[in-house]
Design a protein around this motif. Structure first.
Motif, PDB file in Angstrom:
ATOM      1  N   HIS A  22      35.965   3.555   4.998  1.00 32.16           N
ATOM      2  CA  HIS A  22      36.279   3.582   3.562  1.00 32.16           C
ATOM      3  C   HIS A  22      36.304   2.170   3.088  1.00 32.16           C
ATOM      4  N   ARG A  23      35.033   1.436   3.167  1.00 36.29           N
ATOM      5  CA  ARG A  23      34.555   0.081   2.699  1.00 36.29           C
ATOM      6  C   ARG A  23      33.872   0.499   1.609  1.00 36.29           C
ATOM      7  N   PRO A  24      33.666  -0.693   0.629  1.00 34.97           N
ATOM      8  CA  PRO A  24      32.789  -0.459  -0.292  1.00 34.97           C
ATOM      9  C   PRO A  24      31.419  -0.543  -0.018  1.00 34.97           C
ATOM     10  N   VAL A  25      30.650   0.552   0.093  1.00 34.89           N
ATOM     11  CA  VAL A  25      29.253   0.716   0.675  1.00 34.89           C
ATOM     12  C   VAL A  25      28.276   1.051  -0.606  1.00 34.89           C
ATOM     13  N   PHE A  26      27.114   0.292  -0.662  1.00 37.23           N
ATOM     14  CA  PHE A  26      26.046   0.488  -1.768  1.00 37.23           C
ATOM     15  C   PHE A  26      24.635   0.766  -1.022  1.00 37.23           C
ATOM     16  N   GLY A  27      24.040   1.724  -1.330  1.00 38.19           N
ATOM     17  CA  GLY A  27      22.461   1.898  -1.105  1.00 38.19           C
ATOM     18  C   GLY A  27      21.531   1.646  -2.079  1.00 38.19           C
ATOM     19  N   ILE A  28      20.323   1.002  -1.450  1.00 37.75           N
ATOM     20  CA  ILE A  28      19.339   0.945  -2.161  1.00 37.75           C
ATOM     21  C   ILE A  28      18.121   1.672  -1.377  1.00 37.75           C
ATOM     22  N   SER A  29      18.006   3.004  -2.206  1.00 35.03           N
ATOM     23  CA  SER A  29      17.097   3.866  -1.372  1.00 35.03           C
ATOM     24  C   SER A  29      16.728   5.122  -2.308  1.00 35.03           C
ATOM     25  N   THR A  30      15.684   5.877  -1.944  1.00 35.02           N
ATOM     26  CA  THR A  30      15.170   7.057  -2.681  1.00 35.02           C
ATOM     27  C   THR A  30      16.046   8.082  -2.200  1.00 35.02           C
ATOM     28  N   ARG A  31      16.522   8.260  -1.090  1.00 33.69           N
ATOM     29  CA  ARG A  31      17.241   9.461  -0.891  1.00 33.69           C
ATOM     30  C   ARG A  31      18.730   9.211  -0.910  1.00 33.69           C
ATOM     31  N   THR A  32      19.433  10.166  -1.034  1.00 36.52           N
ATOM     32  CA  THR A  32      20.868  10.376  -1.455  1.00 36.52           C
ATOM     33  C   THR A  32      21.545  10.219  -0.001  1.00 36.52           C
ATOM     34  N   MET A  33      22.583   9.352  -0.159  1.00 44.22           N
ATOM     35  CA  MET A  33      23.288   8.967   1.023  1.00 44.22           C
ATOM     36  C   MET A  33      24.951   9.454   0.948  1.00 44.22           C
ATOM     37  N   PRO A  34      25.304  10.343   1.537  1.00 42.07           N
ATOM     38  CA  PRO A  34      27.011  10.719   1.208  1.00 42.07           C
ATOM     39  C   PRO A  34      27.823   9.601   1.403  1.00 42.07           C
ATOM     40  N   GLU A  35      28.561   9.424   0.196  1.00 38.62           N
ATOM     41  CA  GLU A  35      29.699   8.620  -0.106  1.00 38.62           C
ATOM     42  C   GLU A  35      29.046   7.107   0.098  1.00 38.62           C
ATOM     43  N   VAL A  36      27.837   6.989  -0.275  1.00 37.09           N
ATOM     44  CA  VAL A  36      27.254   5.695  -0.600  1.00 37.09           C
ATOM     45  C   VAL A  36      27.041   5.502  -1.968  1.00 37.09           C
ATOM     46  N   HIS A  37      27.490   4.379  -2.701  1.00 41.25           N
ATOM     47  CA  HIS A  37      27.200   4.305  -4.051  1.00 41.25           C
ATOM     48  C   HIS A  37      25.713   4.034  -4.271  1.00 41.25           C
ATOM     49  N   PRO A  38      24.859   4.716  -4.951  1.00 44.36           N
ATOM     50  CA  PRO A  38      23.446   4.382  -5.222  1.00 44.36           C
ATOM     51  C   PRO A  38      23.301   2.938  -6.189  1.00 44.36           C
ATOM     52  N   ILE A  39      22.502   2.140  -6.072  1.00 48.43           N
ATOM     53  CA  ILE A  39      22.055   1.239  -6.870  1.00 48.43           C
ATOM     54  C   ILE A  39      20.612   1.506  -7.549  1.00 48.43           C
ATOM     55  N   ARG A  40      20.497   1.901  -8.571  1.00 55.18           N
ATOM     56  CA  ARG A  40      19.301   2.518  -8.987  1.00 55.18           C
ATOM     57  C   ARG A  40      18.637   1.504 -10.387  1.00 55.18           C
TER      58      ARG A  40
END
Length: 297
Positions: free
Chosen positions: A260-278
């Protein structure tokens, strides 16, 4: 040189790749003085009955053997101090609290640190990627890094790829050089040759080099995975750029989500429970997460 530092470094020399048994001893025994009040029989249940743990206990209670290795550890610590390399343990006040949330097998009990230790108490953001990554993801990660610089957050990169080099250069080349942290997947004396000038520039910019590995240890798959865990836990927020399945970065991402740490993702795919950076508007969420959980807040 503290008693806990000497104890931890000696244990690392005796059993360098088993962080579970050695880590327990460092955290719960803490020094050779405290060890005198224990016995192999009282410690064995805590360390398990694996051959490595049994051998370690036999060495620890062999007085002649331990005098020799303790003297070697004292000399090593004196040499590191002369080079301005700090050796941190969980008993130090500046030990990053996030490291204590890692699984036992991935939880370091030593951190070799060269440079500005004050950065460990500032809002930090880990950026993890394993090239090749897309141009769009690469550009967004660089734009995010520039935003972190503008807002005073400290980027935390690895020390193994062109991705890490590019982000560190953004910090070095800022109008006012901005400090950053590099986490090595080797001992600090074994940084890969392409990383050495970058590491030097990072230090000149007021940055920090860190490694949980003994100085002379070279790269291995196991150490690279541990580096990804340490890099993630060292920072208050983590950004994963196009993480590939079964890579060290993806394994660290899975842990960060579960923790439950703050996790962000830069990706074209959706990652569960990862906040996307679009978009660039999402950068501020990363900054806010780092500031909200910063040790100084």
């Amino acid at each position: 040189m503290t008693a806990s530092t000497l104890f931890a470094l000696t244990l690392a020399r005796l059993l360098p790749d088993d962080w579970t048994a050695t880590g327990w001893l460092v955290r719960h025994v803490g020094s050779f003085e405290a060890l005198q009040d224990a016995s192999p029989e009282t410690l064995q249940p805590h360390l398990g009955h694996r051959s490595e743990s049994t051998r370690l206990l036999a060495q620890l209670f062999n007085a002649a053997f331990m005098r020799k290795v303790i003297d070697q550890a004292k000399a090593e610590l004196a040499g590191l101090l002369a080079k301005r390399i700090r050796v941190l343990t969980p008993h130090d006040e500046i030990w990053p609290a996030g490291l204590e949330t890692l699984p036992e097998s991935q939880r370091p009990f030593l951190l070799f640190a060269y440079g500005n230790l004050e950065l460990l108490a500032q809002p930090t953001v880990a950026l993890l990627a394993r090239p090749p990554i897309s141009d769009a993801a690469y550009d967004r990660a660089q734009d995010l890094t520039l935003h972190l610089i503008e807002t005073g957050c400290v980027p935390v990169t690895g020390a193994l790829s062109g991705f890490d080099v590019a982000l560190q250069k953004l910090c070095h080349n800022a109008p006012r050089p901005h400090p950053a942290i590099m986490v090595a997947h080797t001992g600090l004396a074994q940084l890969l040759p392409p990383m050495r000038p970058i590491a030097t520039a990072t230090l000149r910019a007021g940055g920090l080099l860190a490694s949980p590995f003994l100085m002379e240890l070279r790269v291995s798959e196991k150490r690279d995975r541990r580096r990804a865990f340490v890099q993630t836990a060292l920072a208050q927020a983590a950004v994963f750029v196009e993480p590939r399945e079964e890579s060290p970065e993806h394994v660290a991402l899975d842990w960060a989500v579960q923790a439950h740490r703050p996790v962000f993702g830069i990706s074209t795919r959706t990652m569960p429970e990862v906040h996307p950076i679009r978009e660039s508007v999402d950068f501020e969420w990363v900054v806010e997460a780092a500031r909200r959980t910063s040790p100084t807040d």
